[in-house]
Design an enzyme around this catalytic site. Structure first.
Site, short mmCIF file in Angstrom:
data_model
loop_
_atom_site.label_atom_id
_atom_site.label_comp_id
_atom_site.label_asym_id
_atom_site.label_seq_id
_atom_site.Cartn_x
_atom_site.Cartn_y
_atom_site.Cartn_z
CG HIS A 138 -0.32 0.08 2.53
ND1 HIS A 138 0.22 1.22 3.05
CD2 HIS A 138 -0.14 -0.89 3.50
CE1 HIS A 138 0.70 1.00 4.25
NE2 HIS A 138 0.51 -0.30 4.55
CB CYS A 172 1.60 -3.25 5.37
SG CYS A 172 -0.01 -3.87 5.88
#
Length: 639
Positions: free
Chosen positions: A548, A576
């Site tokens: 992301h 992440c």
């Protein structure tokens, strides 16, 4: 006896009526002597000789009398007499053109002058002058005698407004008329009838001599009309008309199409010809005709409604055909046809192949790949060392199924250009399709190094983003070096596997980022992250781990965490893989679901090294790589 000393003289009979005839004039004479009593003694004409001189043309002539000595007469007498010019009052004057066309300049038709059965010569026997010979009306000619002629003769001729031919054509709802411009015309009057020989009525007065066309829109489709036109010129306050033009017959019908091109259909057919033609206003459809000779018999192939192309699939490869098209418009249920177009030839041939962009260039070889052509017996490959130079046949591929070939042994640093054309063998003869697009092998190219396929530019520099060179691929493998915080995307090299590094991204992973092999299961345009905070262009890797963008405090591209952005390249996430917005979007756009992701630890940063991310000022609360925020950078002039 001496006739001169004895007082004789010459007398000429009717001397006052002697006129020019074009022949010798020899008036009757007598030689006489008058005594004191005024009695005349006429000398016997047998006693002298008579001679004439200068006695043809008008003017002074002479007659000479000389006594005959053998008759006892001596001496010589001379008498002058006048030959008068002939009068032209009774001459016949014929005008070469009794009805001359107005030209705007003086009109001088030739004349023929005849008198007494003799045709006279201009400027020898007479001169011509003209009067009132410029404008429309009656002009005068005056013939004035000169030389052997005198007096005048007159004639007249007419100067009239000219005429011209009329041409007509039609489309479904109008007839277009045009005619030749008539010199000096003040305008034109147009007449129409539904019968050739009668019933003409004026439908339009064109009040300009320069306007030579008119569209008759008050017509009925499929009706035949007859047109004629005549010019007029205003003389004083009156319109003087010229003659009617010849009649032009015109049926109101759809216009004439034209065959724009014919070509072999495509790479998927070798025995079809596609015919394309121009659209005709008001047409409901078209009929296509074909012949095997340009002036041969054309047979209808197909009636097509509302289309301007047709593929003829009944052709034989190599045979030349000729095509014509005509439009039709429905009148009720009846098809009313326009005229046939001019013929255009077409030949069924193998299609034209295309050299694929996926063809590869290496330092000393090129791997050519091309599109298969249906029905091809093989392909010929041509090569040149200059873009517009002579191409030489370098390979004959004798199978239509073969669509790749490697040209090895090339000179390093040399440019090469390639073209390919398909062929089909018919009765032992090769029938060729068109040449393909041109493909260039430059000085740049691919190299296999340490198990990877790398691309180097013309200066020998490694190209670290080959996405535009190879184009979008159907699949990729993404490798994440957790330790070095680098993401590298790989593409497939045929049976060699995913050994083409495409591009790399700087990232930030975390201690919780898992190591292993995963397959992306989902994507999200915006996704809520821990905090809560929000990420753009998210691709799920495994569980709660995503690719992301650097996070935002709200779902707004103006609330970027500048602190997190400036830490890219370091291990700082909650697990992440953080990326710049543009890099996250590339994965989101190009890597389909189920893309393989390998997360590993290594001290080697990978083939392209570790990219750097620019540091942002605290006020720069948007990502400069975010395509939705570029206007902000443009307005500030910062990136």
């Amino acid at each position: 006896m001496d006739i001169k000393s004895d007082g004789y003289e010459i007398q000429i009979a009717d001397s006052a009526s002697i006129t020019y005839t074009g022949k010798e004039v020899t008036p009757a004479i007598k030689v006489v002597r008058t005594d004191e009593s005024k009695e005349e003694t006429v000398l016997d004409e047998n006693k002298y000789e008579t001679a004439y001189s200068d006695n043809v043309n008008a003017g002074t002539a002479k007659v000479t009398v000389k006594g005959k000595e053998n008759e006892g007469v001596t001496g010589e007498l001379t008498k002058e007499f006048t030959i008068s010019p002939a009068s032209l009052k009774d001459a016949a004057v014929t005008v070469a053109n009794k009805s001359a066309t107005y030209t705007g300049t003086a009109v001088k038709p030739a004349v023929t002058v005849e008198l007494g059965g003799k045709v006279l010569k201009e400027n020898t026997d007479y001169k011509v002058s003209y009067a009132n010979n410029k404008n429309v009306g009656t002009a005068e000619i005056t013939v004035t005698g000169i030389g052997n002629y005198t007096d005048t003769a007159k004639a007249t001729f007419s100067i009239v407004v000219g005429t011209s031919d009329i041409k007509t054509s039609s489309v479904y709802n109008k007839v277009s008329l045009s005619w030749g411009k008539v010199t000096g015309a003040s305008g034109y009057k147009i007449y129409r009838s539904t019968s050739k020989d009668s019933g003409y009525k004026a439908i339009k007065t064109v009040k300009s001599g320069a306007t030579v066309n008119y569209n008759d829109t008050k017509v009925t489709f499929n009706q035949t009309y007859y047109y004629k036109v005549r010019a007029y010129r205003i003389v004083g306050d009156k319109a003087v008309f010229g003659e009617y033009s010849p009649v032009s017959k015109q049926k109101v019908k759809v216009g004439t199409s034209s065959v724009k091109r014919t070509a072999s259909a495509s790479t998927t057919s070798y025995n079809a010809v596609t015919v394309k033609w121009s659209k005709v206003n008001g047409a409901n459809g078209y009929k296509v005709y074909r012949s095997t000779s340009v002036n041969g018999t054309y047979k209808a192939l197909k009636v097509i409604a509302n289309a301007t192309s047709y593929t003829d699939k009944t052709t034989t490869c190599g045979t030349t055909y000729y095509y014509k098209v005509r439009a039709y418009r429905l009148s009720g249920k009846t098809k009313c046809y326009g005229d046939l177009s001019k013929a255009k030839s077409g030949r069924a041939l193998p299609g034209t192949t295309t050299i694929k962009a996926s063809s590869e260039c290496f330092q000393t070889k090129v791997n050519l790949k091309w599109v298969k052509v249906y029905g091809a017996s093989g392909y010929e490959i041509y090569r040149s060392t200059s873009k517009s130079g002579k191409y030489t046949l370098v390979k004959n591929i004798k199978s239509g199924r073969t669509v790749k070939w490697t040209n090895s042994g090339l000179k390093k640093g040399q440019y090469y250009y390639y073209k390919i054309r398909a062929y089909r063998t018919v009765d032992g003869k090769k029938l060729y399709g068109g040449y393909s697009n041109r493909f260039r092998k430059g000085t740049a190219g691919w190299k296999y190094i340490n198990g990877l396929k790398l691309y180097y530019d013309a200066q020998g520099k490694l190209v670290k983003d080959v996405s535009k060179i190879i184009g979008k691929q159907s699949s990729y493998v993404i490798k994440v070096n957790k330790k070095m915080n680098v993401v590298t995307v790989y593409a497939k090299d045929g049976d060699n596997g995913y050994i083409i590094p495409v591009k790399s991204f700087v990232c930030s992973g975390g201690a919780a980022t898992p190591v292993g092999t995963f397959y992306t299961p989902a994507k999200y345009r915006w996704q809520t992250l821990m905090g809560p905070c929000y990420g753009q262009w998210c691709t799920r890797i495994h569980g709660g781990v995503l690719f992301h963008s650097v996070f935002y405090s709200t779902r707004s591209n103006s609330t970027l965490s500048v602190n997190a952005y400036n830490k890219l390249g370091t291990t700082c996430s909650h697990g992440c893989v953080r990326l710049r917005a543009g890099d996250a979007k590339w994965i989101y756009d190009n890597c389909r679901l189920r893309t393989k992701v390998i997360i590993y630890n290594s001290s080697s940063v990978g083939p392209f090294g570790k990219p750097k991310a620019a540091k942002l000022a605290s006020w720069h609360t948007w990502d400069p790589t975010d395509p939705t925020a570029r206007s902000k950078c443009k307005a500030r002039g910062c990136h």
